[in-house]
Motif scaffolding. Structure first.
Motif, short mmCIF file in Angstrom:
data_model
loop_
_atom_site.label_atom_id
_atom_site.label_comp_id
_atom_site.label_asym_id
_atom_site.label_seq_id
_atom_site.Cartn_x
_atom_site.Cartn_y
_atom_site.Cartn_z
N ARG A 118 41.87 31.48 78.37
CA ARG A 118 41.17 31.80 77.13
C ARG A 118 41.04 33.32 76.95
O ARG A 118 40.92 34.07 77.93
CB ARG A 118 39.74 31.22 77.14
CG ARG A 118 39.70 29.71 76.97
CD ARG A 118 38.24 29.24 76.95
NE ARG A 118 37.47 29.94 75.94
CZ ARG A 118 37.39 29.57 74.66
NH1 ARG A 118 38.04 28.50 74.25
NH2 ARG A 118 36.66 30.25 73.81
N VAL A 119 41.07 33.74 75.70
CA VAL A 119 40.67 35.08 75.31
C VAL A 119 39.38 34.89 74.52
O VAL A 119 39.36 34.25 73.48
CB VAL A 119 41.73 35.77 74.43
CG1 VAL A 119 41.26 37.15 74.00
CG2 VAL A 119 43.06 35.86 75.19
N ASP A 120 38.28 35.42 75.06
CA ASP A 120 36.96 35.11 74.51
C ASP A 120 36.76 35.74 73.13
O ASP A 120 37.57 36.53 72.65
CB ASP A 120 35.88 35.59 75.47
CG ASP A 120 34.61 34.74 75.37
OD1 ASP A 120 34.55 33.84 74.52
OD2 ASP A 120 33.67 34.99 76.17
N TRP A 121 35.64 35.40 72.51
CA TRP A 121 35.35 35.83 71.14
C TRP A 121 35.37 37.35 71.02
O TRP A 121 34.77 38.06 71.83
CB TRP A 121 33.98 35.29 70.71
CG TRP A 121 33.99 33.81 70.47
CD1 TRP A 121 33.64 32.84 71.36
CD2 TRP A 121 34.37 33.14 69.28
NE1 TRP A 121 33.79 31.59 70.80
CE2 TRP A 121 34.23 31.75 69.51
CE3 TRP A 121 34.80 33.56 68.02
CZ2 TRP A 121 34.52 30.79 68.54
CZ3 TRP A 121 35.10 32.62 67.05
CH2 TRP A 121 34.96 31.25 67.32
N HIS A 122 36.05 37.83 69.98
CA HIS A 122 36.15 39.26 69.72
C HIS A 122 36.59 39.46 68.27
O HIS A 122 36.87 38.49 67.56
CB HIS A 122 37.16 39.91 70.67
CG HIS A 122 38.55 39.40 70.51
ND1 HIS A 122 38.97 38.18 71.01
CD2 HIS A 122 39.64 39.93 69.87
CE1 HIS A 122 40.24 37.98 70.71
NE2 HIS A 122 40.67 39.03 70.01
N HIS A 123 36.63 40.69 67.82
CA HIS A 123 37.17 40.99 66.50
C HIS A 123 37.82 42.37 66.53
O HIS A 123 37.66 43.13 67.49
CB HIS A 123 36.08 40.91 65.42
CG HIS A 123 35.03 41.97 65.52
ND1 HIS A 123 34.04 41.95 66.48
CD2 HIS A 123 34.83 43.09 64.79
CE1 HIS A 123 33.25 42.99 66.32
NE2 HIS A 123 33.71 43.71 65.30
N HIS A 124 38.56 42.67 65.47
CA HIS A 124 39.31 43.91 65.40
C HIS A 124 38.96 44.67 64.12
O HIS A 124 38.60 44.07 63.11
CB HIS A 124 40.82 43.64 65.40
CG HIS A 124 41.30 42.82 66.55
ND1 HIS A 124 41.60 43.36 67.78
CD2 HIS A 124 41.51 41.48 66.68
CE1 HIS A 124 41.98 42.40 68.61
NE2 HIS A 124 41.94 41.25 67.97
N ARG A 125 39.12 45.97 64.18
CA ARG A 125 38.96 46.79 62.98
C ARG A 125 40.17 46.63 62.05
O ARG A 125 40.05 46.86 60.85
CB ARG A 125 38.82 48.26 63.36
CG ARG A 125 37.47 48.60 63.97
CD ARG A 125 37.41 50.07 64.31
NE ARG A 125 36.08 50.47 64.78
CZ ARG A 125 35.79 51.66 65.23
NH1 ARG A 125 36.73 52.60 65.29
NH2 ARG A 125 34.56 51.94 65.64
N ALA A 126 41.30 46.26 62.59
CA ALA A 126 42.53 46.13 61.82
C ALA A 126 42.82 44.67 61.49
O ALA A 126 42.32 43.76 62.15
CB ALA A 126 43.70 46.72 62.60
N ASN A 127 43.63 44.45 60.45
CA ASN A 127 44.20 43.13 60.21
C ASN A 127 45.17 42.83 61.34
O ASN A 127 45.80 43.74 61.90
CB ASN A 127 44.94 43.09 58.88
CG ASN A 127 44.03 43.30 57.69
OD1 ASN A 127 42.91 42.80 57.66
ND2 ASN A 127 44.51 44.05 56.70
N GLN A 128 45.32 41.56 61.67
CA GLN A 128 46.17 41.20 62.80
C GLN A 128 47.02 39.97 62.47
O GLN A 128 46.54 39.03 61.83
CB GLN A 128 45.31 40.91 64.03
CG GLN A 128 46.09 40.88 65.34
CD GLN A 128 45.17 40.73 66.53
OE1 GLN A 128 44.28 39.90 66.53
NE2 GLN A 128 45.38 41.53 67.57
N LEU A 129 48.27 40.03 62.88
CA LEU A 129 49.17 38.87 62.80
C LEU A 129 49.43 38.40 64.22
O LEU A 129 49.92 39.16 65.06
CB LEU A 129 50.49 39.25 62.12
CG LEU A 129 51.46 38.08 61.92
CD1 LEU A 129 50.97 37.15 60.80
CD2 LEU A 129 52.86 38.59 61.59
N ILE A 130 49.07 37.15 64.50
CA ILE A 130 49.21 36.57 65.84
C ILE A 130 50.29 35.51 65.81
O ILE A 130 50.24 34.58 64.99
CB ILE A 130 47.88 35.95 66.31
CG1 ILE A 130 46.79 37.02 66.38
CG2 ILE A 130 48.04 35.25 67.65
CD1 ILE A 130 45.42 36.45 66.64
#
Length: 249
Positions: free
Chosen positions: A21-33
């Protein structure tokens, strides 16, 4: 739900073990996963997506999310400044990935990733591909009503649960009519549509773990392998066996 802010510097690639798992987080940038291989479950407060390699998730800046890998997986990410939003999406969405876009993501996140003007040129081509990428209805919405959350928790624990909505309602103390209304108002889906979406998402995770088509059909509540194969084909445009053979890359 606690979350942290992460600051990815350009395209990134990360290998994930099955179940990691990659735990809950957010980014300042838009992201394409986009998973390079395996399957990723991407969760937000609004719901979850299960994403195979020929799909990608667009995550607008600031949206809290977490990931979980099924099968040995590879997490590939492209970051774009907040003002760069080729589809104008304000909410997360799953996108169809063309072979060209998938190759661009692989190159941009690869060990010999380009730099300088070559990097900017490839990013411009990727953005052009994104402008043409259709958003797909693959979200499994998370309800907020406690009664509906109790019902969906039962089904998430056992997607093969055959009980009708009336019987599930009896288990949580709510009427079938009330639950049917809540499914439509809170998820935008009927109960059968929500359960089908859950079962197909679960099927993707089991196929990534190398379960047989027959075993996956039973584990997802289908009456026969042929019924499962047809439902899978209608949803994803291919059979489970062909999907598994072509999924890694």
């Amino acid at each position: 739900m606690s979350k942290t802010r992460q600051h990815p510097h350009g395209p990134t690639r990360r290998t994930l073990a099955h179940g990691e798992r990659v735990d809950w987080h957010h980014h300042r940038a838009n992201q394409l996963i986009c998973p390079g291989r395996g399957v990723l479950r991407v969760s937000t407060p609004e719901g979850t997506w299960v994403v195979p390699p020929h799909r990608a998730v667009w995550l607008p800046a600031g949206i809290a999310h977490s990931h979980q890998a099924y099968g040995p997986a590879e997490l590939r990410c492209l970051g774009f400044a907040e003002q760069v939003n080729p589809l104008g999406l304000e909410q997360p969405a799953v996108l169809a990935v063309t072979p060209l876009l998938r190759e661009l993501i692989a190159v941009l996140t690869g060990p010999q990733a380009p730099t300088g003007e070559q990097l900017h040129a490839l990013e411009r081509v990727a953005l052009d591909q994104l402008r043409q990428a259709p958003a797909l209805a693959m979200l499994l919405p998370t309800p907020t009503d406690p009664r509906l959350r109790d019902v969906t928790a039962l089904l998430v624990a056992d997607p093969a649960d055959p009980r009708s909505l009336a019987r599930l309602g009896s288990a949580v103390g709510a009427s079938e009519r009330t639950l049917s209304r809540l499914f439509r108002s809170e998820t935008g889906m009927s109960f059968p549509q929500w359960r089908t979406q859950l079962r197909l998402q679960h099927a993707l995770t089991l196929l990534a773990a190398d379960r047989s088509v027959t075993a996956v059909a039973a584990a997802t509540g289908y009456s026969s392998p042929s019924a499962f194969i047809e439902a899978f084909r209608l949803a994803f445009g291919t059979t489970p066996g062909r999907y598994r053979r072509e999924g890694d890359g």
